[in-house]
Design a protein around this motif. Structure first.
Motif, PDB file in Angstrom:
ATOM      1  N   MET A 251       0.859  -1.175   0.000  1.00  0.00           N
ATOM      2  CA  MET A 251       0.000   0.000   0.000  1.00  0.00           C
ATOM      3  C   MET A 251       0.901   1.232   0.000  1.00  0.00           C
ATOM      4  N   PHE A 252       0.429   2.289  -0.638  1.00  0.00           N
ATOM      5  CA  PHE A 252       1.235   3.506  -0.772  1.00  0.00           C
ATOM      6  C   PHE A 252       0.494   4.710  -0.198  1.00  0.00           C
ATOM      7  N   SER A 253       1.274   5.656   0.312  1.00  0.00           N
ATOM      8  CA  SER A 253       0.730   6.926   0.776  1.00  0.00           C
ATOM      9  C   SER A 253       1.541   8.054   0.152  1.00  0.00           C
ATOM     10  N   PRO A 254       0.897   9.147  -0.272  1.00  0.00           N
ATOM     11  CA  PRO A 254       1.660  10.284  -0.804  1.00  0.00           C
ATOM     12  C   PRO A 254       2.463  10.995   0.279  1.00  0.00           C
ATOM     13  N   ASP A 255       2.140  10.742   1.551  1.00  0.00           N
ATOM     14  CA  ASP A 255       2.858  11.372   2.653  1.00  0.00           C
ATOM     15  C   ASP A 255       4.251  10.762   2.785  1.00  0.00           C
ATOM     16  N   SER A 256       5.144  11.486   3.421  1.00  0.00           N
ATOM     17  CA  SER A 256       6.494  10.991   3.674  1.00  0.00           C
ATOM     18  C   SER A 256       6.687  10.615   5.140  1.00  0.00           C
ATOM     19  N   PRO A 265      -4.973  12.238   9.794  1.00  0.00           N
ATOM     20  CA  PRO A 265      -4.411  10.889   9.663  1.00  0.00           C
ATOM     21  C   PRO A 265      -3.679  10.678   8.338  1.00  0.00           C
ATOM     22  N   THR A 266      -2.934   9.605   8.297  1.00  0.00           N
ATOM     23  CA  THR A 266      -2.234   9.171   7.091  1.00  0.00           C
ATOM     24  C   THR A 266      -3.052   8.076   6.415  1.00  0.00           C
TER      25      THR A 266
END
Length: 342
Positions: A251-256, A265-266
């Motif tokens: 799974m991917f998140s644009p957040d770092s 939340p993330t």
């Protein structure tokens, strides 16, 4: 830790395989040294690694060797200093290839072990990771000498010895993924609990999926990446999850960085398309029985997790959508998740 004399009884290796070596040779040795799962001197078995190459960030297939399988044992002294053991069958030589394989696990950024060992039952060989796989072993002992030379093994590999000889850990210089975390984080365990669905199937609203292992890190673009392996409560459900790509997924998140703020939340998202051939037997969640698929079936699977970090617990809401395009059926499941990271 207390050890009785003559713990390592004579054994015939003629009919033993790699699993036997883990259970009959390594497990007793690890216990004798003072390591136990779930304690301050922890044992991690068959830890999966998200990135299947030896060195993160150097993704050149000609230079970065592929990891084969997963590390058999990771031992943690006070949950901080690690060493790894790779088991081999008795008929497998401890050659350069076997030593290189164990070294790649020990040197992987998700592991960072100070020592790595290879054992084929007949012999235990231990190396220092930062000296590389071509260096001379720190310790090399045949099984028949385990009892008489046990104190040499203990002096090198017991938790207090590991901590004595490795008082300082290589500092973490990467940007932390979250508050109190490193730049690469291991998922130790977790749970996905569903409490609602778009179809009237009560069993789905009570389904729980265990998160057995995983990792959190950043990709080349600085995005957060979560890799998870899961275990379903029944064999038929596990088989369905494997075929739908939900037993091991990214799974991917644009957040770092993972948020520690519940109000901001993330979110991690993932998606994959799976084609199942006609005739394959899978769990029918309407009847909860395995049936043969009457025709080729394409399923688009979408999943999302939204949450925040509290200490070493990342938790929040979880949603899975299974779009069976061949049958024009869409099933949504929603609930909550929690993952414990270190």
């Amino acid at each position: 830790h207390v050890r009785k004399d003559d713990l390592f009884e004579p054994i015939s290796f003629d009919n033993l395989n790699e699993t036997d070596i883990r259970e009959e040779i390594l497990a007793p040795l690890i216990r004798a040294l003072g390591y136990r799962s779930g304690t301050v001197h922890n044992v991690i078995r068959e830890q999966s690694l998200r990135y299947p190459r030896a060195f993160l960030g150097r993704k050149n297939s000609k230079k970065d060797p592929i990891l084969r399988g997963i590390a058999d044992y990771i031992l943690e002294a006070e949950l901080s200093v690690r060493w790894v053991v790779e088991a081999k069958a008795p008929d497998v030589d401890i050659d350069n290839d076997a030593i290189e394989q164990a070294f790649t696990y020990a040197n992987h950024p998700e592991i960072r072990a100070v020592y790595f060992a290879v054992c084929n039952g007949r012999k235990l060989v231990v190396y220092q990771t930062n000296r590389g796989p071509q260096s001379a072993p720190l310790l090399e002992i045949n099984y028949e000498d385990f009892d008489s030379k046990y104190r040499s093994i203990e002096s090198l590999l017991a938790p207090e010895s590991i901590l004595r000889d490795n008082p300082s850990i290589e500092p973490e210089i990467g940007e932390p993924i979250g508050e109190g975390l490193r730049s690469i984080v291991r998922v130790t365990n977790g749970l996905i609990s569903y409490h609602g669905s778009s179809v009237n199937i009560p069993a789905l609203r009570e389904m729980q999926i265990s998160v057995s292992s995983g990792a959190l890190e950043r990709d080349e673009e600085g995005r957060l990446v979560a890799f998870l392996t899961t275990v379903a409560p029944t064999r038929s459900m596990q088989n369905l999850n494997q075929r739908l790509g939900l037993s091991s997924f990214e799974m991917f998140s644009p957040d770092s960085r993972i948020s520690s703020n519940a109000d901001e939340p993330t979110t991690f998202r993932g998606e994959q398309i799976i084609t199942l051939p006609a005739g394959e037997r899978l769990l029918d969640i309407n009847t909860w029985r395995e049936v043969a698929i009457p025709m080729n079936m394409t399923c688009r699977v979408i999943f999302a997790a939204t949450g925040h970090l509290e200490g070493h617990r990342f938790h929040g809401s979880f949603e899975s959508i299974m779009d069976y395009q061949s049958f024009n059926q869409r099933i949504s499941l929603y609930g909550k998740f929690e993952m414990f990271v270190s």
